[in-house]
Design an enzyme around this catalytic site. Structure first.
Site, PDB file in Angstrom:
ATOM      1  N   ASP A  53       0.844  -1.191   0.000  1.00 36.85           N
ATOM      2  CA  ASP A  53       0.000   0.000   0.000  1.00 36.85           C
ATOM      3  C   ASP A  53       0.881   1.243   0.000  1.00 36.85           C
ATOM      4  OD1 ASP A  53      -1.790   2.015   0.343  1.00 36.85           O
ATOM      5  OD2 ASP A  53      -2.635   1.269   2.239  1.00 36.85           O
ATOM      6  N   SER A 131      -2.556  14.432 -14.848  1.00 34.62           N
ATOM      7  CA  SER A 131      -3.878  14.326 -15.489  1.00 34.62           C
ATOM      8  C   SER A 131      -4.219  15.691 -16.077  1.00 34.62           C
ATOM      9  CB  SER A 131      -4.927  13.954 -14.440  1.00 34.62           C
ATOM     10  OG  SER A 131      -6.227  14.163 -14.944  1.00 34.62           O
ATOM     11  N   TYR A 144      -9.038  15.042  -6.434  1.00 35.18           N
ATOM     12  CA  TYR A 144      -8.189  14.419  -7.460  1.00 35.18           C
ATOM     13  C   TYR A 144      -7.412  15.483  -8.227  1.00 35.18           C
ATOM     14  CZ  TYR A 144      -7.040  11.697 -11.665  1.00 35.18           C
ATOM     15  OH  TYR A 144      -6.385  11.090 -12.703  1.00 35.18           O
ATOM     16  N   ALA A 146      -6.648  18.520  -7.388  1.00 37.53           N
ATOM     17  CA  ALA A 146      -5.641  19.173  -6.546  1.00 37.53           C
ATOM     18  C   ALA A 146      -4.412  18.273  -6.366  1.00 37.53           C
ATOM     19  CB  ALA A 146      -6.259  19.523  -5.185  1.00 37.53           C
ATOM     20  N   SER A 147      -4.649  16.965  -6.211  1.00 41.16           N
ATOM     21  CA  SER A 147      -3.513  16.046  -6.027  1.00 41.16           C
ATOM     22  C   SER A 147      -2.639  16.002  -7.276  1.00 41.16           C
ATOM     23  CB  SER A 147      -4.006  14.638  -5.681  1.00 41.16           C
ATOM     24  OG  SER A 147      -4.614  13.996  -6.808  1.00 41.16           O
ATOM     25  N   LYS A 148      -3.268  16.088  -8.450  1.00 41.32           N
ATOM     26  CA  LYS A 148      -2.498  16.024  -9.699  1.00 41.32           C
ATOM     27  C   LYS A 148      -1.782  17.349  -9.969  1.00 41.32           C
ATOM     28  CE  LYS A 148      -3.410  11.773 -10.892  1.00 41.32           C
ATOM     29  NZ  LYS A 148      -2.363  10.749 -10.968  1.00 41.32           N
TER      30      LYS A 148
HETATM   31  N1  LIG Z   1      -8.078   6.567 -16.608  1.00 44.76           N
HETATM   32  C1  LIG Z   1      -8.130   7.877 -16.835  1.00 44.76           C
HETATM   33  O1  LIG Z   1      -9.096   8.365 -17.426  1.00 44.76           O
HETATM   34  C2  LIG Z   1      -6.985   8.760 -16.378  1.00 44.76           C
HETATM   35  C3  LIG Z   1      -6.912  10.079 -16.871  1.00 44.76           C
HETATM   36  C4  LIG Z   1      -5.851  10.888 -16.467  1.00 44.76           C
HETATM   37  C5  LIG Z   1      -4.896  10.394 -15.612  1.00 44.76           C
HETATM   38  N2  LIG Z   1      -4.985   9.112 -15.141  1.00 44.76           N
HETATM   39  C6  LIG Z   1      -3.942   8.643 -14.241  1.00 44.76           C
HETATM   40  O2  LIG Z   1      -3.313   7.503 -14.813  1.00 44.76           O
HETATM   41  C7  LIG Z   1      -2.784   6.695 -13.755  1.00 44.76           C
HETATM   42  C8  LIG Z   1      -3.174   5.243 -13.991  1.00 44.76           C
HETATM   43  O3  LIG Z   1      -4.571   5.127 -13.844  1.00 44.76           O
HETATM   44  P1  LIG Z   1      -5.429   4.024 -14.621  1.00 44.76           P
HETATM   45  O4  LIG Z   1      -6.382   4.743 -15.475  1.00 44.76           O
HETATM   46  O5  LIG Z   1      -4.525   2.999 -15.190  1.00 44.76           O
HETATM   47  O6  LIG Z   1      -6.287   3.453 -13.395  1.00 44.76           O
HETATM   48  P2  LIG Z   1      -6.351   1.996 -12.753  1.00 44.76           P
HETATM   49  O7  LIG Z   1      -7.345   2.117 -11.667  1.00 44.76           O
HETATM   50  O8  LIG Z   1      -6.538   0.970 -13.812  1.00 44.76           O
HETATM   51  O9  LIG Z   1      -4.878   1.794 -12.161  1.00 44.76           O
HETATM   52  C9  LIG Z   1      -4.462   2.391 -10.963  1.00 44.76           C
HETATM   53  C10 LIG Z   1      -3.615   1.392 -10.205  1.00 44.76           C
HETATM   54  O10 LIG Z   1      -3.134   2.025  -8.998  1.00 44.76           O
HETATM   55  C11 LIG Z   1      -3.194   1.042  -7.969  1.00 44.76           C
HETATM   56  N3  LIG Z   1      -3.280   1.655  -6.640  1.00 44.76           N
HETATM   57  C12 LIG Z   1      -4.311   2.384  -6.152  1.00 44.76           C
HETATM   58  N4  LIG Z   1      -4.078   2.695  -4.871  1.00 44.76           N
HETATM   59  C13 LIG Z   1      -2.886   2.158  -4.538  1.00 44.76           C
HETATM   60  C14 LIG Z   1      -2.115   2.129  -3.338  1.00 44.76           C
HETATM   61  N5  LIG Z   1      -2.552   2.706  -2.200  1.00 44.76           N
HETATM   62  N6  LIG Z   1      -0.936   1.484  -3.346  1.00 44.76           N
HETATM   63  C15 LIG Z   1      -0.501   0.864  -4.475  1.00 44.76           C
HETATM   64  N7  LIG Z   1      -1.187   0.856  -5.623  1.00 44.76           N
HETATM   65  C16 LIG Z   1      -2.371   1.491  -5.668  1.00 44.76           C
HETATM   66  C17 LIG Z   1      -4.460   0.259  -8.271  1.00 44.76           C
HETATM   67  O11 LIG Z   1      -4.492  -1.003  -7.595  1.00 44.76           O
HETATM   68  C18 LIG Z   1      -4.415   0.139  -9.784  1.00 44.76           C
HETATM   69  O12 LIG Z   1      -3.763  -1.038 -10.204  1.00 44.76           O
HETATM   70  C19 LIG Z   1      -3.321   7.282 -12.455  1.00 44.76           C
HETATM   71  O13 LIG Z   1      -2.321   8.071 -11.839  1.00 44.76           O
HETATM   72  C20 LIG Z   1      -4.459   8.153 -12.907  1.00 44.76           C
HETATM   73  O14 LIG Z   1      -4.723   9.210 -12.020  1.00 44.76           O
HETATM   74  C21 LIG Z   1      -6.007   8.284 -15.517  1.00 44.76           C
END
Ligand SMILES: NC(=O)c1ccc[n+]([C@@H]2O[C@H](COP(=O)([O-])OP(=O)(O)OC[C@H]3O[C@@H](n4cnc5c(N)ncnc54)[C@H](O)[C@@H]3O)[C@@H](O)[C@H]2O)c1
Length: 241
Positions: A53, A131, A144, A146-148
Site C-alpha cells: 500500500d 492528469s 483528485y 488538486a492532487s495532480k
Molecule cells: N483513466 C483515466 O481516465 C486517467 C486520466 C488521467 C490520468 N490518469 C492517471 O493515470 C494513472 C493510472 O490510472 P489508470 O487509469 O490505469 O487506473 P487503474 O485504476 O486501472 O490503475 C491504478 C492502479 O493504482 C493502484 N493503486 C491504487 N491505490 C494504490 C495504493 N494505495 N498502493 C498501491 N497501488 C495502488 C491500483 O491497484 C491500480 O492497479 C493514475 O495516476 C491516474 O490518475 C487516468
C-alpha cells in the site's frame, strides 16, 4: 513502476518488458500484479513484484529497497498508481481526501526521495503521471485535481533542484482513458449535472492507453534527452480551451 496491476501502468510494464527492461512493479492488488509479472516474464525480462500500500510512506521506501536488492540499480521511477473519488464536493469524506493525496501525491514524493540517490548513479529519470485535471477545473473531482496539480508542481521543483545533475524529471497529463479508473468517472449514482462532466470529457473520445504508455516509455528512456521539468499533455485538446 507503480500501479502495474492494471490499466496504464500494466501497459507501460509490458511495453518496457518487450523493450528488454527488467522491472520492479508495485501495486496494492497482489493477484493482478502477479498476472502482470507473469505476462512481463513471458516477454523475457526479470520482474520483482512488490504488493504493498503506497499510501504509507514506509512502503514507498520498501519498494525502492526491493528494486535495489533485486537489480542493484534503478534507471527510472514511473509514478503511475493513482486513485480517484468521483463525488459532489460537499460529500467528499476526510478519508477520501486523505487517500487521494496520499496515493496521488505523497507516494510519488516519498518514492522520489528514496529513488533519487540511485537514479543519480545511473543518469536516470522520474516520470510522473498527472492528469488533464491538473490544468483545468473538473467538477466532482476537486481532491483528485488538486492532487495532480501538486504532482505537476513536484515535477517542476525537482527539475529545478536537480538541474545541475543528469537526473531527468517529467510528467504526462492524460485525458480520460479506457481503464478501471476511467469507468469510475460518471459512476456516481447521485444527482449530478452531466453538462459539467461533458465540459472535460473532450471532443475526440477517450485517449488511447497505448499512446500514453508509449510516451511514458520514451520519457523513462535515455532518448528523452533534454526533456526536463515539463509535462506532456495527452488529453486530445481538453486543456487547450
Ligand atoms: N483513466 C483515466 O481516465 C486517467 C486520466 C488521467 C490520468 N490518469 C492517471 O493515470 C494513472 C493510472 O490510472 P489508470 O487509469 O490505469 O487506473 P487503474 O485504476 O486501472 O490503475 C491504478 C492502479 O493504482 C493502484 N493503486 C491504487 N491505490 C494504490 C495504493 N494505495 N498502493 C498501491 N497501488 C495502488 C491500483 O491497484 C491500480 O492497479 C493514475 O495516476 C491516474 O490518475 C487516468
Amino acid at each position: 513502476m507503480t500501479g502495474a496491476a492494471s490499466g496504464l501502468a500494466r501497459a507501460v510494464a509490458l511495453k518496457l518488458a518487450a523493450l528488454g527492461a527488467d522491472l520492479c512493479i508495485v501495486d496494492l492488488n497482489a493477484a493482478a500484479l502477479d498476472a502482470t509479472a507473469n505476462d512481463a516474464r513471458s516477454l523475457g525480462c526479470a520482474v520483482e513484484p512488490v504488493a504493498t500500500d503506497l499510501a504509507r510512506p514506509e512502503n514507498c521506501i520498501l519498494a525502492v529497497d526491493r528494486a535495489i536488492a533485486r537489480f542493484g540499480r534503478l534507471d527510472a521511477l514511473c509514478n503511475i498508481a493513482g486513485v480517484l473519488s468521483f463525488s459532489p464536493f460537499t460529500q467528499v469524506t476526510a478519508a477520501q481526501l486523505h487517500t487521494t493525496l496520499a496515493v496521488n501525491f505523497s507516494a510519488p514524493f516519498f518514492l522520489s526521495q528514496a529513488a533519487i540517490p540511485h537514479l543519480l548513479a545511473t543518469n536516470g529519470a522520474i516520470v510522473n503521471v498527472a492528469s488533464a485535471a491538473a490544468f483545468i477545473g473538473e467538477a466532482y473531482l476537486a481532491a483528485y485535481a488538486a492532487s495532480k496539480a501538486a504532482l505537476v508542481s513536484l515535477t517542476k521543483s525537482l527539475a529545478m533542484e536537480y538541474a545541475k545533475t543528469s537526473l531527468r524529471v517529467s510528467a504526462v497529463a492524460p485525458g480520460g482513458m479506457e481503464t478501471g479508473m476511467g469507468a469510475e468517472i460518471g459512476g456516481f449514482k447521485g444527482d449530478l449535472d452531466v453538462g459539467l462532466i461533458q465540459r472535460y470529457s473532450g471532443l475526440r473520445g477517450r485517449v488511447s492507453v497505448d499512446d500514453v504508455a508509449e510516451m511514458i516509455a520514451l520519457l523513462a528512456s535515455e532518448q528523452s534527452g533534454a526533456f526536463h521539468g515539463g509535462c506532456v499533455h495527452m488529453d486530445a485538446g481538453i486543456s487547450a480551451g
